[in-house]
Design an enzyme around this catalytic site. Structure first.
Site, short mmCIF file in Angstrom:
data_model
loop_
_atom_site.label_atom_id
_atom_site.label_comp_id
_atom_site.label_asym_id
_atom_site.label_seq_id
_atom_site.Cartn_x
_atom_site.Cartn_y
_atom_site.Cartn_z
N TYR A 124 0.82 -1.21 0.00
CA TYR A 124 0.00 0.00 0.00
C TYR A 124 0.85 1.27 0.00
CZ TYR A 124 -3.95 -3.09 1.09
OH TYR A 124 -4.90 -4.08 1.05
N LYS A 158 3.34 -15.35 2.91
CA LYS A 158 3.25 -16.15 1.69
C LYS A 158 4.70 -16.50 1.32
CE LYS A 158 0.92 -17.92 -1.80
NZ LYS A 158 -0.04 -19.03 -1.66
N ASP A 161 -3.18 -18.04 2.41
CA ASP A 161 -4.36 -18.70 1.83
C ASP A 161 -4.93 -19.73 2.80
OD1 ASP A 161 -1.96 -19.99 1.37
OD2 ASP A 161 -2.44 -20.65 -0.65
N ASP A 183 -5.25 -6.49 5.96
CA ASP A 183 -6.45 -5.80 5.48
C ASP A 183 -7.53 -6.83 5.15
OD1 ASP A 183 -8.14 -3.86 4.49
OD2 ASP A 183 -7.16 -3.74 2.54
N ASP A 213 -11.05 -8.19 7.61
CA ASP A 213 -12.45 -8.14 7.18
C ASP A 213 -13.11 -9.51 7.33
OD1 ASP A 213 -12.31 -5.47 6.45
OD2 ASP A 213 -13.39 -5.78 4.56
C1 IPM Z 1 -8.97 -0.55 6.19
C2 IPM Z 1 -9.42 -0.01 4.87
C3 IPM Z 1 -8.30 0.83 4.29
C4 IPM Z 1 -7.09 -0.06 4.17
C5 IPM Z 1 -8.63 1.49 2.97
C6 IPM Z 1 -9.87 2.35 3.07
C7 IPM Z 1 -7.47 2.28 2.43
O1 IPM Z 1 -9.80 -1.04 4.04
O2 IPM Z 1 -8.66 0.25 7.09
O3 IPM Z 1 -8.89 -1.77 6.33
O4 IPM Z 1 -7.00 -0.84 3.24
O5 IPM Z 1 -6.23 0.01 5.02
MG MG Z 2 -9.84 -2.93 4.95
#
Ligand code: IPM
Ligand code: MG
Length: 360
Positions: free
Chosen positions: A146, A195, A227, A251, A255
């Site tokens: 990133y 990985k 994975d 990231d 989620d």
């Molecule tokens: C998070 C979000 C951010 C990230 C985005 C919005 C840049 O997805 O905080 O997880 O990827 O870090």
């Molecule tokens: Mg995120």
């Protein structure tokens, strides 16, 4: 104690949920004899609308001069919002990446646990859930893919995009130390996710994590490929205590972990630098579809405020008071729409904030 808190309400449901978290913080201040002085700054789409950029340098300065940052959420609908027609470095998310980098917030803590009261909301089968799970994802936040150099160019008539994934040993070491430190306060297990069967950056990651592990003989360390980890999270989430991983993997996995907890609206997060300073925000996004309708769940932001008190201000009693108040409100059967189930009492964002504040 008097403390300066920078407040970033942001976009979508951000303003509503942050207002409720401030309601709770104000109650804590009153009860425990503190003074929290808030300064609002703009970040994300609201900053683009006013200043043409997602985060101004002046706003960064204000944040740097405070004791901690409380953030709601930023961004809009990526298909319909005009913010996503701008150049990538002018979009809402660029503001978030900039503030993380400018404040040196390399350590991102994302807890994912199952609230017993919200078991119904967990999408996993009962025998997989067992007695529940409680993990902490420690995500590296200012390196890797990133933040590496990127470009899109035409190479011999073919449009070509490049992103670069770079880590040096120091970046890996400092996040690994944080991961092991947290594990020592928990169940003393670290799963380092990489990985390493493909990526050089992952092979370095593994080597440095092994070195750091030598200083923590009490902590059990295992390495897992990303994975496989994605699969294990839905197969047997109980096995995890601390998941230590690089930026992009963290990231994605965070989620997934949030989803299996069935209560994204409940999960807080902290992003820390190497001092006491930190930025605290809910793990969920800005939910533009329900913005301004008093439907959002403010609990993740309220619990982020609790993390702020605990990690940045060393106010453990005060943080406990918030966590217990949230628990009591859930036990009493109050739910926002996202965590609603049969026979529970449906409340809006404002009422949920007031209920928690009243329990302090
Ligand atoms: C998070 C979000 C951010 C990230 C985005 C919005 C840049 O997805 O905080 O997880 O990827 O870090
Ligand atoms: Mg995120």
């Amino acid at each position: 104690m008097e403390k300066k808190i920078t407040v970033i309400k942001g976009d979508g449901i951000g303003p509503e949920i942050v207002t409720e978290a401030q309601k709770v913080l104000d109650k804590v201040a009153e009860k425990f004899g503190h003074k929290f002085v808030y300064t609002d700054i703009l970040m994300g789409g609201c900053s683009i609308d006013k200043y043409g950029v997602p985060l101004t340098d002046e706003a960064v300065e204000i944040a740097k001069n405070s004791d901690a940052v409380l953030l709601g959420s930023i961004g809009g609908n990526t298909s319909t919002s005009p913010w996503y027609k701008l150049a990538p470095n002018l979009r809402p998310e660029a503001g978030l990446l900039k503030i993380r980098k400018e404040l040196g917030l390399f350590a991102n803590l994302r807890p994912a646990n199952l609230y017993p009261e919200l078991r119904e909301a967990c999408p996993l089968k009962d025998d997989i859930i067992g007695d529940g799970f409680d993990m902490m994802i420690m995500r590296e936040l200012t390196g890797g893919l990133y933040f590496g150099a990127r470009k899109t160019e035409n190479v011999d008539g073919v449009e070509t995009a490049v992103d670069t994934l770079t880590y040096n040993e120091n970046e890996i070491r400092r996040i690994a130390i944080r991961g092991f430190d947290i594990a020592m306060k928990r169940r003393k297990k670290v799963t380092s996710v990489d990985k390493a069967n493909v990526l050089d950056s992952s092979r370095l990651w593994r080597k440095v994590v092994n070195e750091v592990a030598k200083d923590y003989p009490e902590v059990e360390l295992e390495h897992m490929l990303v994975d496989n980890c994605a699969m294990q999270l839905v197969r047997d989430p109980k096995q995890f205590d601390v998941i230590l991983t690089e930026n992009m993997f963290g990231d994605i996995l965070s989620d997934e972990a949030a989803m299996i907890s069935g209560s994204l609206g409940m999960l807080a997060s902290a992003s820390l630098n190497d001092t006491k300073f930190g930025m605290y925000e809910p793990s969920h996004g800005s939910a533009p579809d329900i913005a301004g309708q008093d439907k959002a769940n403010p609990i993740a932001t309220i619990l982020s405020a609790s993390m702020l008190l605990r990690f940045s201000f060393d106010m453990d009693k005060e943080a406990d008071a918030i966590d217990n108040a949230v628990k009591k409100v859930l036990e009493a059967g109050y739910r926002t729409g996202d965590i609603m189930s049969e026979d529970m009492k449906l409340v809006g964002c404002k009422e949920m904030g007031s209920l928690v504040a009243d329990m302090i």
